[in-house]
Design an enzyme around this catalytic site. Structure first.
Site, short mmCIF file in Angstrom:
data_model
loop_
_atom_site.label_atom_id
_atom_site.label_comp_id
_atom_site.label_asym_id
_atom_site.label_seq_id
_atom_site.Cartn_x
_atom_site.Cartn_y
_atom_site.Cartn_z
N ASP A 252 33.80 39.11 40.14
CA ASP A 252 32.76 39.36 41.14
C ASP A 252 33.20 40.40 42.16
O ASP A 252 32.36 41.07 42.76
CB ASP A 252 32.38 38.04 41.83
N ASN A 262 36.69 35.60 41.02
CA ASN A 262 35.75 35.19 39.96
C ASN A 262 35.41 33.72 40.20
O ASN A 262 35.94 33.08 41.11
CB ASN A 262 36.37 35.41 38.58
O1 MRU Z 1 27.01 32.36 38.51
P1 MRU Z 1 27.49 33.09 39.70
O2 MRU Z 1 26.61 34.26 40.06
O3 MRU Z 1 27.84 32.25 40.87
O4 MRU Z 1 28.89 33.57 39.27
C1 MRU Z 1 29.27 34.82 39.26
C2 MRU Z 1 29.65 35.09 37.92
O5 MRU Z 1 28.80 35.45 37.16
C3 MRU Z 1 30.99 34.79 37.42
O6 MRU Z 1 31.94 34.58 38.36
C4 MRU Z 1 31.29 35.79 36.36
O7 MRU Z 1 32.41 35.44 35.70
C5 MRU Z 1 31.36 37.19 36.91
S1 MRU Z 1 30.81 38.40 35.78
C6 MRU Z 1 29.16 38.06 35.36
#
Ligand code: MRU
Length: 368
Positions: A252, A262
């Site tokens: 992220d 992440n």
């Molecule tokens: O579902 P989220 O928006 O809270 O999480 C963010 C993510 O999607 C993940 O951390 C993901 O591994 C990053 S890349 C799509």
């Protein structure tokens, strides 16, 4: 990717109506439906409630929301002042209009503070909108297209890490639902599968929102990729038994030194991977890198509602979606949405410009 045989993006903007449409990720895997956000406020709500989610999809949504704000602000001048229709968004704005755009940007940026792609998109579309509303729309569409191309390249580069017969562990959902298409961590898996490699994916369930159990599993099933859902705490068991050949996760926000934010629980997987000598890769486009911060200690971690820990939802035996409490009534819950994996745990970062070492120099070169 295809849904019922038809190619589908996860999110898109209709230039004419200004409506942002997105796959409703809260309804999956039980129902496939499209959610329409008519205004930038609606799009912000969709980001907050995670109707659309995932680093890349959030970035696209934020860019579209910013473009919607320019459409709204020039269609009726914003806040009731008359701008005289979309064509007048020619970059010459009243103070009221400018204030409207600035407030809209703040509202969008407050939705999911950890997601770097969101800020990348609002900045680009805001700057384009300063030239004209049409430029804002073009830029938002360009960013969404760029997101697709980057994800596909990540797949091509990441594919070289995946050997025939590999067992891959992934956390959260960094598949096509988390992007506009293809995804980050799952993109190499899709490319490897297309090339005929035999694969098996362990999808961490990823409590509390269960993106792995609900979304990654749904995607992999649609693509016909063998997989199983594992509890979040199964990582040490699997890796100690030699059942995982590689861990690939998304990101992220990545600091200049390679420290990576992440989904909560990622850091644990990285520690376990190092303990058992399993390669641990992060897949992310360059728009996820934040070179303005030297290391991960500067990454703001979003804290979400404790309700997400206390409640789960799903269909009952009659197929009616129910929300039920799964924790002890009266107890509180703490819900940090992300954690930061220090760069030293990361074997490499798969980007659209190739696979780079998780250190400041390599990242600087890759980012151009
Ligand atoms: O579902 P989220 O928006 O809270 O999480 C963010 C993510 O999607 C993940 O951390 C993901 O591994 C990053 S890349 C799509």
């Amino acid at each position: 990717m295809k849904v019922e045989g038809k190619p589908h993006r996860t999110i898109w903007l209709d230039d004419k109506t200004g409506i942002v449409s997105m796959i409703d990720q809260n309804a999956l895997p039980f129902e496939f439906k499209i959610h329409d956000a008519k205004t930038h406020h609606d799009t912000c709500r969709a980001i907050i409630t995670m109707i659309t989610r995932g680093a890349g999809a959030i970035g696209a949504a934020a860019g579209f929301a910013m473009a919607q704000a320019f459409l709204e602000g020039t269609r009726d001048g914003g806040r009731g002042t008359r701008g005289g229709g979309r064509g007048t968004g020619d970059g010459i704005y009243t103070a009221l209009q400018l204030d409207f755009f600035v407030q809209a940007r703040k509202e969008i940026e407050a939705t999911r503070p950890t997601a770097r792609n969101l800020f990348h998109a609002t900045e680009k579309v805001f700057n384009a909108g300063m030239k004209s509303t049409d430029e804002a729309i073009k830029e938002a569409q360009r960013l969404a297209d760029e997101n697709v191309v980057a994800a596909l390249k990540i797949g091509e580069y990441g594919n070289v890490l995946i050997k025939d017969g590999f067992h891959i562990l992934t956390h959260c959902n960094a598949g096509w639902l988390g992007f506009v298409d293809y995804g980050s961590a799952l993109s190499p898996v899709y490319v490897a599968h297309e090339q005929g490699k035999k694969l098996f994916v362990y999808a961490d369930e990823t409590r509390p929102r269960s993106q792995g159990a609900r979304l990654t599993a749904w995607e992999l099933m649609k693509e016909g990729i063998p997989h199983t859902i594992v509890p979040d705490n199964a990582g040490a068991y699997l890796m100690s038994k030699g059942m995982v050949d590689i861990v690939i996760v998304g990101a992220d926000r990545i600091a200049a030194n390679g420290d990576t934010a992440n989904k909560i629980g990622t850091f644990e997987k990285a520690i376990i991977a190092r303990e058992f000598g399993v390669p641990f890769y992060v897949a992310a486009p360059l728009s996820t890198f934040d070179l303005s911060i030297s290391d991960g200690s500067h990454i703001l971690i979003e804290e979400r509602s404790e309700e997400e820990v206390h409640y789960q939802s799903g269909p009952d035996e009659e197929g009616i979606i129910r929300k039920i409490r799964v924790t002890s009534p009266g107890s509180t819950a703490f819900n940090p949405a992300f954690d930061v994996t220090p760069a030293e745990y990361v074997s490499g970062i798969i980007t659209e410009n190739g696979i780079v070492k998780a250190n400041a120099e390599s990242i600087r070169v890759a980012a151009g």
